[in-house]
Write a protein that holds these residues in place. Sequence first.
Motif, PDB file in Angstrom:
ATOM      1  N   THR A  98       0.845  -1.189   0.000  1.00  0.00           N
ATOM      2  CA  THR A  98       0.000   0.000   0.000  1.00  0.00           C
ATOM      3  C   THR A  98       0.888   1.249   0.000  1.00  0.00           C
ATOM      4  O   THR A  98       2.097   1.159   0.235  1.00  0.00           O
ATOM      5  N   PRO A  99       0.300   2.413  -0.209  1.00  0.00           N
ATOM      6  CA  PRO A  99       1.054   3.637   0.055  1.00  0.00           C
ATOM      7  C   PRO A  99       1.519   3.667   1.509  1.00  0.00           C
ATOM      8  O   PRO A  99       0.848   3.132   2.396  1.00  0.00           O
ATOM      9  N   ASP A 100       2.662   4.277   1.752  1.00  0.00           N
ATOM     10  CA  ASP A 100       3.267   4.288   3.087  1.00  0.00           C
ATOM     11  C   ASP A 100       2.601   5.352   3.958  1.00  0.00           C
ATOM     12  O   ASP A 100       3.174   6.406   4.248  1.00  0.00           O
ATOM     13  N   LEU A 101       1.390   5.039   4.400  1.00  0.00           N
ATOM     14  CA  LEU A 101       0.601   5.945   5.230  1.00  0.00           C
ATOM     15  C   LEU A 101       0.230   5.230   6.527  1.00  0.00           C
ATOM     16  O   LEU A 101       0.147   4.002   6.569  1.00  0.00           O
ATOM     17  N   PRO A 102      -0.018   5.983   7.592  1.00  0.00           N
ATOM     18  CA  PRO A 102      -0.283   5.346   8.888  1.00  0.00           C
ATOM     19  C   PRO A 102      -1.695   4.788   9.017  1.00  0.00           C
ATOM     20  O   PRO A 102      -2.647   5.303   8.436  1.00  0.00           O
ATOM     21  N   GLY A 103      -1.795   3.712   9.805  1.00  0.00           N
ATOM     22  CA  GLY A 103      -3.101   3.172  10.184  1.00  0.00           C
ATOM     23  C   GLY A 103      -3.985   2.814   9.010  1.00  0.00           C
ATOM     24  O   GLY A 103      -3.531   2.298   7.986  1.00  0.00           O
ATOM     25  N   ARG A 104      -5.260   3.117   9.165  1.00  0.00           N
ATOM     26  CA  ARG A 104      -6.227   2.736   8.140  1.00  0.00           C
ATOM     27  C   ARG A 104      -6.112   3.574   6.868  1.00  0.00           C
ATOM     28  O   ARG A 104      -6.730   3.257   5.848  1.00  0.00           O
ATOM     29  N   GLY A 159      -7.253   2.811   3.057  1.00  0.00           N
ATOM     30  CA  GLY A 159      -8.411   3.684   2.913  1.00  0.00           C
ATOM     31  C   GLY A 159      -8.193   4.859   1.987  1.00  0.00           C
ATOM     32  O   GLY A 159      -9.156   5.421   1.460  1.00  0.00           O
ATOM     33  N   CYS A 160      -6.920   5.246   1.742  1.00  0.00           N
ATOM     34  CA  CYS A 160      -6.647   6.383   0.879  1.00  0.00           C
ATOM     35  C   CYS A 160      -7.128   6.167  -0.547  1.00  0.00           C
ATOM     36  O   CYS A 160      -7.316   7.137  -1.301  1.00  0.00           O
ATOM     37  N   ALA A 161      -7.342   4.930  -0.953  1.00  0.00           N
ATOM     38  CA  ALA A 161      -7.811   4.656  -2.314  1.00  0.00           C
ATOM     39  C   ALA A 161      -9.150   5.321  -2.593  1.00  0.00           C
ATOM     40  O   ALA A 161      -9.444   5.690  -3.736  1.00  0.00           O
ATOM     41  N   ALA A 162      -9.961   5.505  -1.549  1.00  0.00           N
ATOM     42  CA  ALA A 162     -11.277   6.118  -1.725  1.00  0.00           C
ATOM     43  C   ALA A 162     -11.184   7.593  -2.088  1.00  0.00           C
ATOM     44  O   ALA A 162     -12.151   8.180  -2.576  1.00  0.00           O
ATOM     45  N   TRP A 163     -10.014   8.200  -1.875  1.00  0.00           N
ATOM     46  CA  TRP A 163      -9.865   9.640  -2.128  1.00  0.00           C
ATOM     47  C   TRP A 163      -9.540   9.949  -3.582  1.00  0.00           C
ATOM     48  O   TRP A 163      -9.581  11.113  -3.980  1.00  0.00           O
ATOM     49  N   PHE A 164      -9.199   8.931  -4.380  1.00  0.00           N
ATOM     50  CA  PHE A 164      -8.705   9.161  -5.735  1.00  0.00           C
ATOM     51  C   PHE A 164      -9.482   8.338  -6.764  1.00  0.00           C
ATOM     52  O   PHE A 164      -9.991   7.266  -6.457  1.00  0.00           O
ATOM     53  N   ASP A 165      -9.509   8.844  -8.002  1.00  0.00           N
ATOM     54  CA  ASP A 165     -10.168   8.120  -9.091  1.00  0.00           C
ATOM     55  C   ASP A 165      -9.311   6.971  -9.604  1.00  0.00           C
ATOM     56  O   ASP A 165      -9.831   5.944 -10.044  1.00  0.00           O
ATOM     57  N   LEU A 166      -7.993   7.158  -9.563  1.00  0.00           N
ATOM     58  CA  LEU A 166      -7.080   6.139 -10.067  1.00  0.00           C
ATOM     59  C   LEU A 166      -5.939   5.969  -9.068  1.00  0.00           C
ATOM     60  O   LEU A 166      -5.320   6.943  -8.661  1.00  0.00           O
ATOM     61  N   VAL A 167      -5.702   4.733  -8.644  1.00  0.00           N
ATOM     62  CA  VAL A 167      -4.562   4.425  -7.777  1.00  0.00           C
ATOM     63  C   VAL A 167      -3.740   3.362  -8.495  1.00  0.00           C
ATOM     64  O   VAL A 167      -4.247   2.301  -8.842  1.00  0.00           O
ATOM     65  N   GLY A 168      -2.465   3.671  -8.724  1.00  0.00           N
ATOM     66  CA  GLY A 168      -1.614   2.745  -9.456  1.00  0.00           C
ATOM     67  C   GLY A 168      -0.298   2.494  -8.754  1.00  0.00           C
ATOM     68  O   GLY A 168       0.210   3.340  -8.007  1.00  0.00           O
ATOM     69  N   TYR A 169       0.254   1.320  -8.997  1.00  0.00           N
ATOM     70  CA  TYR A 169       1.552   0.920  -8.440  1.00  0.00           C
ATOM     71  C   TYR A 169       2.577   0.970  -9.559  1.00  0.00           C
ATOM     72  O   TYR A 169       2.458   0.270 -10.573  1.00  0.00           O
ATOM     73  N   LEU A 170       3.599   1.806  -9.389  1.00  0.00           N
ATOM     74  CA  LEU A 170       4.613   1.990 -10.424  1.00  0.00           C
ATOM     75  C   LEU A 170       5.734   0.974 -10.233  1.00  0.00           C
ATOM     76  O   LEU A 170       6.453   1.008  -9.233  1.00  0.00           O
ATOM     77  N   LYS A 171       5.884   0.099 -11.210  1.00  0.00           N
ATOM     78  CA  LYS A 171       6.893  -0.951 -11.159  1.00  0.00           C
ATOM     79  C   LYS A 171       8.098  -0.557 -12.011  1.00  0.00           C
ATOM     80  O   LYS A 171       7.940  -0.059 -13.127  1.00  0.00           O
ATOM     81  N   ALA A 172       9.289  -0.784 -11.490  1.00  0.00           N
ATOM     82  CA  ALA A 172      10.519  -0.532 -12.243  1.00  0.00           C
ATOM     83  C   ALA A 172      11.354  -1.805 -12.237  1.00  0.00           C
ATOM     84  O   ALA A 172      11.658  -2.349 -11.177  1.00  0.00           O
ATOM     85  N   GLU A 173      11.726  -2.271 -13.420  1.00  0.00           N
ATOM     86  CA  GLU A 173      12.488  -3.505 -13.529  1.00  0.00           C
ATOM     87  C   GLU A 173      13.738  -3.262 -14.379  1.00  0.00           C
ATOM     88  O   GLU A 173      13.679  -2.586 -15.409  1.00  0.00           O
ATOM     89  N   ILE A 174      14.861  -3.816 -13.945  1.00  0.00           N
ATOM     90  CA  ILE A 174      16.106  -3.704 -14.692  1.00  0.00           C
ATOM     91  C   ILE A 174      16.049  -4.634 -15.904  1.00  0.00           C
ATOM     92  O   ILE A 174      15.719  -5.818 -15.781  1.00  0.00           O
ATOM     93  N   THR A 175      16.375  -4.095 -17.081  1.00  0.00           N
ATOM     94  CA  THR A 175      16.414  -4.884 -18.313  1.00  0.00           C
ATOM     95  C   THR A 175      17.777  -4.683 -18.975  1.00  0.00           C
ATOM     96  O   THR A 175      18.583  -3.857 -18.543  1.00  0.00           O
ATOM     97  N   VAL A 176      18.015  -5.387 -20.066  1.00  0.00           N
ATOM     98  CA  VAL A 176      19.284  -5.242 -20.780  1.00  0.00           C
ATOM     99  C   VAL A 176      19.415  -3.850 -21.387  1.00  0.00           C
ATOM    100  O   VAL A 176      20.520  -3.382 -21.668  1.00  0.00           O
ATOM    101  N   ASP A 177      18.285  -3.162 -21.583  1.00  0.00           N
ATOM    102  CA  ASP A 177      18.300  -1.826 -22.188  1.00  0.00           C
ATOM    103  C   ASP A 177      18.248  -0.708 -21.153  1.00  0.00           C
ATOM    104  O   ASP A 177      18.184   0.461 -21.506  1.00  0.00           O
ATOM    105  N   GLY A 178      18.239  -1.069 -19.878  1.00  0.00           N
ATOM    106  CA  GLY A 178      18.138  -0.045 -18.836  1.00  0.00           C
ATOM    107  C   GLY A 178      17.074  -0.397 -17.822  1.00  0.00           C
ATOM    108  O   GLY A 178      17.130  -1.452 -17.189  1.00  0.00           O
ATOM    109  N   VAL A 179      16.065   0.486 -17.675  1.00  0.00           N
ATOM    110  CA  VAL A 179      14.987   0.279 -16.722  1.00  0.00           C
ATOM    111  C   VAL A 179      13.650   0.319 -17.449  1.00  0.00           C
ATOM    112  O   VAL A 179      13.388   1.232 -18.236  1.00  0.00           O
ATOM    113  N   SER A 180      12.821  -0.676 -17.210  1.00  0.00           N
ATOM    114  CA  SER A 180      11.477  -0.737 -17.774  1.00  0.00           C
ATOM    115  C   SER A 180      10.474  -0.389 -16.684  1.00  0.00           C
ATOM    116  O   SER A 180      10.503  -0.967 -15.591  1.00  0.00           O
TER     117      SER A 180
END
Length: 249
Positions: A172-178, A182-203
């Motif tokens: 989850t987002p690094d927020l305290p307690g509930r 619960g912060c998901a209810a405050w936004f229209d879109l909640v996404g998790y940004l993934k970064a992976e090392i590849t042969v070409d750099g970072v994907s």
Amino acid sequence: MGLKRFNLDKKKLDGGSSLIHGNYASGKTHLMGDFLRTEREFGEIAFLDVISEGGSSSCANFGLGETGIRIESIADAREFIQAYQGNKLAACGIDSLPALVQLIIREEVKENRMPVVMPGSPKNEWSNIHFTTKNLIIDFKSCCTWLMAVSTSDISVDPVLERTTAKKGFITPDLPGRQAAGCAAWFDLVGYLKAEITVDGVSRKLMVTPNNMILTRQRLPKEINQDIVIPRNKGGWSNIKAAMIAALQ
């Protein structure tokens, strides 16, 4: 005054709010810079650098100029809201949501400590903090057509999902307690940004599809069912908007 009616069959993307969370160095602030650069075409923008965060250098290549505003207290946040309420901005970015919550905690407890719940005490500091945070986000949304907040991620135990996941870690987002889930209810879109090392750099990809292990959300009529590619330099926000527009059709 009469009742206000609106069309439920929405087909046009006319604004919204998003929360992007992920590990350190996943590219959250850089994505926010791309977001502000893109929306600047439609009006004034603001980058809110909440004190203690200091990550604005990730936006240095977008030509955003004198659009940064330092938020050093909740009084600063309220002054900003008062100045821009009424959708005066095309876009606003908050870097970061955890730093903003820390300012709210500092205002509430008036000491250098975490909040407590004292048995038998009529005052519940956590309730006041959650209430203030939610209302501030609502007020920030009233200042702009598009709002984006970013947050680091953490592993917590969701109070609902723990019964079905055997108390496995829930990212989850690094927020305290509930607030963490619960912060998901405050936004229209909640996404998790993934970064992976590849042969070409970072994907990098933004995960918004529903799952039981990572907090995501999409308030759209049709589901975005695959990760959204975030290019290395520019174009990430355009890809996110394109995915949302497709979900409205």
